[in-house]
Design a protein around this motif. Structure first.
Motif, PDB file in Angstrom:
ATOM      1  N   ASN A 165       0.691  -1.458   0.044  1.00  0.00           N
ATOM      2  CA  ASN A 165       0.063  -0.005  -0.327  1.00  0.00           C
ATOM      3  C   ASN A 165       0.782   1.292   0.084  1.00  0.00           C
ATOM      4  OD1 ASN A 165      -2.741   0.976  -0.128  1.00  0.00           O
ATOM      5  ND2 ASN A 165      -2.699   1.539   2.085  1.00  0.00           N
ATOM      6  N   ASN A 166       2.139   1.356   0.226  1.00  0.00           N
ATOM      7  CA  ASN A 166       3.050   2.467  -0.050  1.00  0.00           C
ATOM      8  C   ASN A 166       3.273   2.539  -1.595  1.00  0.00           C
ATOM      9  OD1 ASN A 166       4.760   0.103  -0.849  1.00  0.00           O
ATOM     10  ND2 ASN A 166       6.225   0.663   0.831  1.00  0.00           N
ATOM     11  N   LYS A 167       2.575   1.938  -2.458  1.00  0.00           N
ATOM     12  CA  LYS A 167       2.775   2.322  -3.867  1.00  0.00           C
ATOM     13  C   LYS A 167       1.351   2.559  -4.575  1.00  0.00           C
ATOM     14  CE  LYS A 167       6.309  -0.772  -4.022  1.00  0.00           C
ATOM     15  NZ  LYS A 167       6.281  -1.557  -2.821  1.00  0.00           N
ATOM     16  N   ARG A 168       0.614   3.562  -3.735  1.00  0.00           N
ATOM     17  CA  ARG A 168      -0.922   3.747  -4.094  1.00  0.00           C
ATOM     18  C   ARG A 168      -1.032   4.219  -5.603  1.00  0.00           C
ATOM     19  NH1 ARG A 168      -4.596   1.550  -1.998  1.00  0.00           N
ATOM     20  NH2 ARG A 168      -6.045   2.770  -3.435  1.00  0.00           N
ATOM     21  N   ASP A 169      -0.148   4.952  -6.146  1.00  0.00           N
ATOM     22  CA  ASP A 169      -0.417   5.227  -7.688  1.00  0.00           C
ATOM     23  C   ASP A 169      -0.036   4.058  -8.501  1.00  0.00           C
ATOM     24  OD1 ASP A 169       2.386   4.861  -6.856  1.00  0.00           O
ATOM     25  OD2 ASP A 169       3.101   6.724  -7.833  1.00  0.00           O
ATOM     26  N   ALA A 170       0.774   3.019  -8.263  1.00  0.00           N
ATOM     27  CA  ALA A 170       1.016   1.864  -8.870  1.00  0.00           C
ATOM     28  C   ALA A 170      -0.139   1.215  -9.121  1.00  0.00           C
ATOM     29  CB  ALA A 170       2.134   1.020  -8.525  1.00  0.00           C
ATOM     30  N   ILE A 171      -0.953   0.845  -7.605  1.00  0.00           N
ATOM     31  CA  ILE A 171      -2.414   0.206  -7.549  1.00  0.00           C
ATOM     32  C   ILE A 171      -3.265   0.690  -8.191  1.00  0.00           C
ATOM     33  CG2 ILE A 171      -3.938  -0.344  -5.740  1.00  0.00           C
ATOM     34  CD1 ILE A 171      -1.743  -0.594  -3.410  1.00  0.00           C
ATOM     35  N   GLU A 172      -3.445   2.127  -8.369  1.00  0.00           N
ATOM     36  CA  GLU A 172      -4.596   2.656  -8.951  1.00  0.00           C
ATOM     37  C   GLU A 172      -4.487   2.618 -10.512  1.00  0.00           C
ATOM     38  OE1 GLU A 172      -4.412   6.654  -7.565  1.00  0.00           O
ATOM     39  OE2 GLU A 172      -5.314   6.178  -5.405  1.00  0.00           O
ATOM     40  N   LYS A 173      -3.141   2.785 -10.921  1.00  0.00           N
ATOM     41  CA  LYS A 173      -2.768   2.517 -12.405  1.00  0.00           C
ATOM     42  C   LYS A 173      -3.392   1.150 -12.782  1.00  0.00           C
ATOM     43  CE  LYS A 173      -0.244   3.836 -16.138  1.00  0.00           C
ATOM     44  NZ  LYS A 173      -0.487   5.005 -16.844  1.00  0.00           N
ATOM     45  N   LEU A 174      -2.558   0.105 -12.159  1.00  0.00           N
ATOM     46  CA  LEU A 174      -3.056  -1.113 -12.523  1.00  0.00           C
ATOM     47  C   LEU A 174      -4.584  -1.507 -12.050  1.00  0.00           C
ATOM     48  CD1 LEU A 174       0.280  -2.798 -11.215  1.00  0.00           C
ATOM     49  CD2 LEU A 174      -0.424  -2.922 -13.770  1.00  0.00           C
ATOM     50  N   GLN A 175      -5.036  -1.281 -11.384  1.00  0.00           N
ATOM     51  CA  GLN A 175      -6.497  -1.542 -11.270  1.00  0.00           C
ATOM     52  C   GLN A 175      -7.358  -0.834 -12.187  1.00  0.00           C
ATOM     53  OE1 GLN A 175      -7.140   0.266  -7.062  1.00  0.00           O
ATOM     54  NE2 GLN A 175      -7.736  -1.681  -6.384  1.00  0.00           N
ATOM     55  N   SER A 176      -6.836   0.093 -12.510  1.00  0.00           N
ATOM     56  CA  SER A 176      -7.760   1.100 -13.996  1.00  0.00           C
ATOM     57  C   SER A 176      -7.610   0.045 -15.083  1.00  0.00           C
ATOM     58  CB  SER A 176      -7.180   2.350 -14.102  1.00  0.00           C
ATOM     59  OG  SER A 176      -6.038   2.327 -14.341  1.00  0.00           O
ATOM     60  N   LEU A 177      -6.551  -0.489 -15.397  1.00  0.00           N
ATOM     61  CA  LEU A 177      -6.241  -1.222 -16.436  1.00  0.00           C
ATOM     62  C   LEU A 177      -6.850  -2.645 -16.315  1.00  0.00           C
ATOM     63  CD1 LEU A 177      -2.382  -0.490 -17.391  1.00  0.00           C
ATOM     64  CD2 LEU A 177      -4.389  -0.030 -18.844  1.00  0.00           C
ATOM     65  N   THR A 178      -6.702  -3.302 -15.242  1.00  0.00           N
ATOM     66  CA  THR A 178      -7.328  -4.658 -15.020  1.00  0.00           C
ATOM     67  C   THR A 178      -8.837  -4.701 -14.561  1.00  0.00           C
ATOM     68  OG1 THR A 178      -6.611  -4.451 -12.703  1.00  0.00           O
ATOM     69  CG2 THR A 178      -5.225  -5.420 -14.084  1.00  0.00           C
ATOM     70  N   ALA A 179      -9.344  -3.728 -14.626  1.00  0.00           N
ATOM     71  CA  ALA A 179     -10.818  -3.469 -14.068  1.00  0.00           C
ATOM     72  C   ALA A 179     -11.448  -4.240 -15.663  1.00  0.00           C
ATOM     73  CB  ALA A 179     -11.380  -2.177 -14.289  1.00  0.00           C
ATOM     74  N   LYS A 180     -11.106  -3.846 -16.709  1.00  0.00           N
ATOM     75  CA  LYS A 180     -11.549  -4.400 -18.070  1.00  0.00           C
ATOM     76  C   LYS A 180     -10.613  -5.734 -18.541  1.00  0.00           C
ATOM     77  CE  LYS A 180     -12.011   0.498 -19.612  1.00  0.00           C
ATOM     78  NZ  LYS A 180     -11.462   1.280 -20.794  1.00  0.00           N
ATOM     79  N   THR A 181     -10.009  -6.517 -17.481  1.00  0.00           N
ATOM     80  CA  THR A 181      -9.040  -7.772 -18.074  1.00  0.00           C
ATOM     81  C   THR A 181      -9.618  -8.818 -17.231  1.00  0.00           C
ATOM     82  OG1 THR A 181      -7.118  -6.122 -18.402  1.00  0.00           O
ATOM     83  CG2 THR A 181      -7.041  -8.736 -18.186  1.00  0.00           C
ATOM     84  N   LEU A 182     -10.392  -9.686 -17.933  1.00  0.00           N
ATOM     85  CA  LEU A 182     -11.009 -10.960 -17.289  1.00  0.00           C
ATOM     86  C   LEU A 182     -10.047 -11.778 -16.621  1.00  0.00           C
ATOM     87  CD1 LEU A 182     -13.734 -12.416 -16.966  1.00  0.00           C
ATOM     88  CD2 LEU A 182     -13.240 -13.753 -18.935  1.00  0.00           C
ATOM     89  N   GLY A 183     -10.456 -12.001 -15.298  1.00  0.00           N
ATOM     90  CA  GLY A 183      -9.508 -12.928 -14.287  1.00  0.00           C
ATOM     91  C   GLY A 183      -8.209 -12.008 -13.780  1.00  0.00           C
ATOM     92  N   VAL A 184      -8.215 -10.990 -14.223  1.00  0.00           N
ATOM     93  CA  VAL A 184      -6.938 -10.374 -13.278  1.00  0.00           C
ATOM     94  C   VAL A 184      -7.326  -9.223 -12.401  1.00  0.00           C
ATOM     95  CG1 VAL A 184      -4.724  -9.224 -13.759  1.00  0.00           C
ATOM     96  CG2 VAL A 184      -5.616 -10.666 -15.304  1.00  0.00           C
ATOM     97  N   GLU A 185      -6.767  -9.586 -10.971  1.00  0.00           N
ATOM     98  CA  GLU A 185      -7.226  -8.390 -10.054  1.00  0.00           C
ATOM     99  C   GLU A 185      -6.089  -7.932  -9.373  1.00  0.00           C
ATOM    100  OE1 GLU A 185      -8.584 -10.361  -6.038  1.00  0.00           O
ATOM    101  OE2 GLU A 185      -8.975 -12.068  -7.730  1.00  0.00           O
ATOM    102  N   VAL A 186      -6.146  -6.974  -8.818  1.00  0.00           N
ATOM    103  CA  VAL A 186      -4.958  -6.233  -8.098  1.00  0.00           C
ATOM    104  C   VAL A 186      -5.269  -6.242  -6.441  1.00  0.00           C
ATOM    105  CG1 VAL A 186      -3.644  -4.034  -7.568  1.00  0.00           C
ATOM    106  CG2 VAL A 186      -4.287  -4.417  -9.843  1.00  0.00           C
ATOM    107  N   CYS A 187      -4.204  -6.970  -5.807  1.00  0.00           N
ATOM    108  CA  CYS A 187      -4.532  -6.955  -4.287  1.00  0.00           C
ATOM    109  C   CYS A 187      -3.649  -6.042  -3.484  1.00  0.00           C
ATOM    110  CB  CYS A 187      -4.422  -8.621  -3.948  1.00  0.00           C
ATOM    111  SG  CYS A 187      -4.411  -8.708  -2.130  1.00  0.00           S
ATOM    112  N   PRO A 188      -4.296  -4.819  -3.080  1.00  0.00           N
ATOM    113  CA  PRO A 188      -3.388  -4.109  -2.193  1.00  0.00           C
ATOM    114  C   PRO A 188      -2.995  -4.816  -0.741  1.00  0.00           C
ATOM    115  CG  PRO A 188      -5.481  -3.026  -3.042  1.00  0.00           C
ATOM    116  CD  PRO A 188      -5.532  -4.363  -3.339  1.00  0.00           C
TER     117      PRO A 188
END
Length: 443
Positions: A207-230
């Protein structure tokens, strides 16, 4: 609620001094030294000789056996030596030295910036391409990637876990590629999912990389089966077993591999390298390295060719500070001190940490006070104080019984010891000797 692993762990100062520094491309040096053993397993066998002309991306050494990896030239030029060189630890290792001449690349390598999304290769073709490109674990373990993607008979992968934790203090290379190469990493994740035939992938990021979490969450939201776990910030969450526990709740048994619980773990940098190998036909010939330290003038993250002298990265970061007492390959917890700053960048080199005299001074070691802090901190549930004593007395059978081979060498024990005992140093020595004994028994 943020997830994390339950057993042990510590919270060293993060010191992510270069997290805001964008990736810079390091100029190609005049000469590169490319070692043949940049991976776990047998060193590669050279297929070039002195006087040969090579291109960037050209195969120059082939994998020797199943657990090995191909080696490619990171530059174009002339082979000036196929001989032994001194590595960062001061040991003699076989390597190929190339004098840089021009900038010729292999014709089939796509160097365009366009991100490719259409994965057309079959599972078998993907693994073959990854093997041909010499991809290894980019987090530092350097295990040949094609081996991880080929589970033993009777084993079946159920989930892919991408390690974007980068829990080691100071290091920020993975953080930057997750920000600047996020789209390519997501495609790399999809390629890896296809390679091991799974429908679910989890990208674990602290969670010390909030910008990376948000960036990848925005991309994986449309990617089937891939999720980001903070994840909650806790060291050593980047360890495979700790990351599996944090993201899935599954516990890998003692002595077992992640595949025993259906998991395959790959580093974020590895996912990027897999994308480049499969979609761009580019072998692993360059990587991002963090150069940092509290006295360093310009801490940063540099994209450099494999084989580049570490001294060139130090120059790019402003030179070696006057108060330097130690140069570490990697981070302060698991990294190792270098004796040769002219040794080359390897596939597994994630960072170069320059330690000043204030931080590098070792405090005097005292007798163990039986506080058990090292036991509480150990993420593997071991007893470091006992393992140190056994190692000191070379009691190999007892060390095996006390599961010294489960140690991941994270350094949490040494970090937390109020008596400043060099626990990890002794345990590393004992583990190496015990491992040799176990191998001899099997023979």
């Amino acid at each position: 609620m943020l997830k994390t692993f339950k057993i042990g762990g510590v919270h060293p100062p993060e010191n992510k001094l270069s997290s805001g520094e964008k990736i810079q491309i390091l100029p190609v040096p005049e000469q590169v030294i490319i070692p043949l053993g940049q991976h776990i397993g047998a060193p590669a066998t050279p297929i070039v000789q002195k006087g040969d002309t090579v291109k960037a991306g050209q195969l120059i050494a082939t994998a020797t056996g199943f657990v090995s990896a191909n080696i490619h030239s990171s530059v174009s030029g002339t082979v000036v030596a196929v001989d032994s060189v001194t590595d960062a630890a001061g040991l003699s290792k076989p390597a190929i030295t190339i004098k840089v001449e021009g900038d010729d690349w292999e014709a089939d390598i796509d160097r365009s910036a366009k991100t490719e999304h259409n994965i057309t290769l079959s599972r078998e073709e993907i693994v073959k391409a990854i093997s041909a490109a010499g991809i290894v674990g980019m987090g530092g373990a350097t295990f040949p990637t094609q081996v991880k993607l080929s589970p033993p008979p009777g084993s079946k992968a159920e989930i892919l876990i991408i390690n974007g934790v980068e829990c080691e203090p100071y290091l920020t290379a993975d953080h930057r590629i997750m920000l600047e190469k996020a789209e390519e990493i997501v495609v790399g994740v999809q390629i890896l999912m296809k390679a091991i035939d799974v429908k679910r992938a989890v990208i674990g990021i602290e969670n010390n990389k909030r910008d990376a979490i948000e960036k990848l969450q925005s991309l994986t939201a449309k990617t089937l089966g891939v999720e980001v776990c903070p994840l909650k910030v806790k060291y050593p969450q980047g360890g495979e077993k700790q990351l599996i526990k944090a993201t899935t709740g599954r516990a890998v048994p003692s002595g077992a591999l992640p595949i025993a619980v259906g998991a395959v773990v790959q580093n974020a940098g590895t996912a990027l390298a897999v994308y480049e190998a499969v979609m761009k036909h580019k072998p692993l010939i360059e990587r991002v390295v963090t150069v940092t330290g509290k006295s360093v003038k310009k801490p940063g993250n540099y994209l450099c060719r494999i084989g580049t002298p570490i001294s060139k990265l130090i120059e790019a970061a402003g030179g070696l500070p006057e108060d330097t007492v130690k140069i570490i390959g990697g981070g302060p917890m698991m990294g190792r001190a270098m004796v040769n700053p002219d040794s080359p960048i390897l596939k597994g080199t994630s960072g170069v940490l320059i330690v000043n005299d204030k931080e590098g001074a070792r405090k005097p070691s005292r007798n163990c006070i039986r506080c058990s802090k090292c036991v509480s901190a150990c993420p593997m549930g071991l007893e470091p104080y006992l393992l140190m004593t056994l190692a000191d007395h070379n009691m190999l059978e007892q060390m095996e019984t006390e599961k010294i081979m489960d140690c991941i060498e994270c350094g949490s024990c040494s970090f937390t010891c109020p008596a400043n005992r060099p626990l990890l140093d002794y345990i590393r020595l004992g583990k190496a000797r015990t491992g040799a004994m176990i191998r001899n028994k099997k023979k």
